[in-house]
Design a protein around this motif. Structure first.
Motif, PDB file in Angstrom:
ATOM      1  N   GLN A 131      14.809   7.898   1.033  1.00 19.43           N
ATOM      2  CA  GLN A 131      15.447   9.190   0.754  1.00 19.43           C
ATOM      3  C   GLN A 131      15.366   9.600  -0.708  1.00 19.43           C
ATOM      4  N   ASN A 132      15.250   8.608  -1.591  1.00 17.08           N
ATOM      5  CA  ASN A 132      15.185   8.934  -3.012  1.00 17.08           C
ATOM      6  C   ASN A 132      14.512   7.794  -3.770  1.00 17.08           C
ATOM      7  N   ARG A 133      14.283   8.037  -5.050  1.00 16.20           N
ATOM      8  CA  ARG A 133      13.591   7.038  -5.877  1.00 16.20           C
ATOM      9  C   ARG A 133      14.375   5.746  -6.022  1.00 16.20           C
ATOM     10  N   ALA A 134      15.698   5.841  -6.063  1.00 12.11           N
ATOM     11  CA  ALA A 134      16.511   4.632  -6.195  1.00 12.11           C
ATOM     12  C   ALA A 134      16.316   3.724  -4.983  1.00 12.11           C
ATOM     13  N   ALA A 138       0.827  -1.204   0.000  1.00 11.44           N
ATOM     14  CA  ALA A 138       0.000   0.000   0.000  1.00 11.44           C
ATOM     15  C   ALA A 138       0.862   1.255   0.000  1.00 11.44           C
ATOM     16  N   HIS A 139       0.391   2.263  -0.704  1.00  7.46           N
ATOM     17  CA  HIS A 139       1.026   3.578  -0.861  1.00  7.46           C
ATOM     18  C   HIS A 139       2.542   3.553  -0.666  1.00  7.46           C
ATOM     19  N   PRO A 140       3.251   2.914  -1.608  1.00  6.92           N
ATOM     20  CA  PRO A 140       4.705   2.746  -1.479  1.00  6.92           C
ATOM     21  C   PRO A 140       5.473   4.060  -1.415  1.00  6.92           C
ATOM     22  N   ILE A 141       4.935   5.117  -1.975  1.00  5.00           N
ATOM     23  CA  ILE A 141       5.656   6.398  -1.941  1.00  5.00           C
ATOM     24  C   ILE A 141       5.812   6.887  -0.510  1.00  5.00           C
ATOM     25  N   GLN A 142       4.969   6.416   0.395  1.00  3.72           N
ATOM     26  CA  GLN A 142       5.043   6.834   1.785  1.00  3.72           C
ATOM     27  C   GLN A 142       6.009   5.991   2.620  1.00  3.72           C
ATOM     28  N   LEU A 143       6.856   5.203   1.989  1.00  3.86           N
ATOM     29  CA  LEU A 143       7.801   4.355   2.727  1.00  3.86           C
ATOM     30  C   LEU A 143       8.967   5.127   3.340  1.00  3.86           C
ATOM     31  N   ARG A 144       9.006   6.413   3.160  1.00  4.49           N
ATOM     32  CA  ARG A 144      10.037   7.278   3.757  1.00  4.49           C
ATOM     33  C   ARG A 144      11.453   6.917   3.297  1.00  4.49           C
ATOM     34  N   VAL A 203      -0.444   1.504  -7.196  1.00  4.11           N
ATOM     35  CA  VAL A 203       0.042   2.477  -8.169  1.00  4.11           C
ATOM     36  C   VAL A 203      -0.708   3.791  -8.025  1.00  4.11           C
ATOM     37  N   ILE A 204      -2.010   3.695  -7.867  1.00  4.66           N
ATOM     38  CA  ILE A 204      -2.846   4.892  -7.762  1.00  4.66           C
ATOM     39  C   ILE A 204      -3.303   5.053  -6.321  1.00  4.66           C
ATOM     40  N   HIS A 205      -3.088   6.226  -5.770  1.00  8.19           N
ATOM     41  CA  HIS A 205      -3.465   6.546  -4.388  1.00  8.19           C
ATOM     42  C   HIS A 205      -3.763   8.033  -4.326  1.00  8.19           C
ATOM     43  N   SER A 206      -4.582   8.431  -3.400  1.00 15.21           N
ATOM     44  CA  SER A 206      -4.966   9.847  -3.278  1.00 15.21           C
ATOM     45  C   SER A 206      -3.772  10.780  -3.115  1.00 15.21           C
ATOM     46  N   ASP A 207      -2.698  10.295  -2.506  1.00 14.65           N
ATOM     47  CA  ASP A 207      -1.517  11.138  -2.287  1.00 14.65           C
ATOM     48  C   ASP A 207      -0.490  11.087  -3.412  1.00 14.65           C
ATOM     49  N   HIS A 208      -0.692  10.223  -4.408  1.00 13.86           N
ATOM     50  CA  HIS A 208       0.289  10.086  -5.487  1.00 13.86           C
ATOM     51  C   HIS A 208       0.062  11.141  -6.567  1.00 13.86           C
ATOM     52  N   ARG A 209       1.114  11.849  -6.884  1.00 15.29           N
ATOM     53  CA  ARG A 209       1.059  12.769  -8.023  1.00 15.29           C
ATOM     54  C   ARG A 209       1.148  11.965  -9.312  1.00 15.29           C
ATOM     55  N   GLU A 210       0.849  12.614 -10.423  1.00 16.44           N
ATOM     56  CA  GLU A 210       0.873  11.925 -11.720  1.00 16.44           C
ATOM     57  C   GLU A 210       2.238  11.301 -11.995  1.00 16.44           C
ATOM     58  N   SER A 211       3.313  12.006 -11.672  1.00 17.32           N
ATOM     59  CA  SER A 211       4.658  11.464 -11.917  1.00 17.32           C
ATOM     60  C   SER A 211       4.898  10.200 -11.094  1.00 17.32           C
ATOM     61  N   GLY A 212       4.368  10.144  -9.875  1.00 23.30           N
ATOM     62  CA  GLY A 212       4.509   8.958  -9.046  1.00 23.30           C
ATOM     63  C   GLY A 212       3.716   7.794  -9.584  1.00 23.30           C
ATOM     64  N   VAL A 213       2.528   8.076 -10.111  1.00 24.45           N
ATOM     65  CA  VAL A 213       1.696   7.026 -10.706  1.00 24.45           C
ATOM     66  C   VAL A 213       2.416   6.415 -11.907  1.00 24.45           C
ATOM     67  N   VAL A 214       2.975   7.262 -12.758  1.00 25.40           N
ATOM     68  CA  VAL A 214       3.698   6.782 -13.944  1.00 25.40           C
ATOM     69  C   VAL A 214       4.895   5.933 -13.522  1.00 25.40           C
ATOM     70  N   MET A 215       5.661   6.422 -12.535  1.00 18.70           N
ATOM     71  CA  MET A 215       6.836   5.703 -12.049  1.00 18.70           C
ATOM     72  C   MET A 215       6.452   4.336 -11.488  1.00 18.70           C
TER      73      MET A 215
END
Length: 146
Positions: free
Chosen positions: A60-63, A52-58, A82-94
């Motif tokens: 330091q960078n995308r790598a 769930a919402h992997p971008i929130q894993l804290r 992939v899609i979450h309320s907090d994800h920007r379009e660039s994050g969804v694409v990534m």
């Protein structure tokens, strides 16, 4: 909400501070599992694991985030949100690209938690982006395949 409805507390915040939060009288600490333990347990029950919402894993960078998702995929992770309320379009694409690269199913969520988040509607991320039916269909197909 239930505690407030019966008059045990005056608000949800008070329910957490008095009973449910870490210092509350009814608090019980969670049993912590390693990712590998959780994956094995869920798979043994016939389930599919989605991060769930992997971008929130804290990370330091995308790598670092990509490496964490890759490591989890190597352990048996089945899907990522992939899609979450907090994800920007660039994050969804990534995340879409990484899901394809690592052979992961895609999931999406609105992060709907009821009336306490009025700006979030069930089934819609970012209040306008609908979660594709194809995500659900792919999960069902994987479950049926065993």
């Amino acid at each position: 909400h239930a505690l407030a409805e019966i008059g045990a507390v005056t608000s949800t915040a008070q329910a957490f501070s008095k009973y449910l939060g870490q210092n509350g009288s009814a608090y019980i600490d969670k049993e912590r599992l390693t990712p590998r333990q959780a994956i094995e347990l869920i798979h043994s029950a016939g389930g599919i694991i989605s991060l769930a919402h992997p971008i929130q894993l804290r990370k330091q960078n995308r790598a670092q985030l990509r490496n964490e998702i890759k490591n989890l995929a190597d352990m048996g992770l089945d899907a990522i949100e992939v899609i979450h309320s907090d994800h920007r379009e660039s994050g969804v694409v990534m995340l879409h690209e990484w899901a394809d690269r690592f052979g992961l199913l895609k999931t999406g969520g609105s992060d709907f938690h009821g009336s306490n988040k009025l700006h979030i509607k069930l089934g819609f991320a970012q209040s306008r982006r609908r979660i594709p039916r194809s995500y659900f269909d792919a999960i069902v197909a994987r479950l049926r395949a065993g």
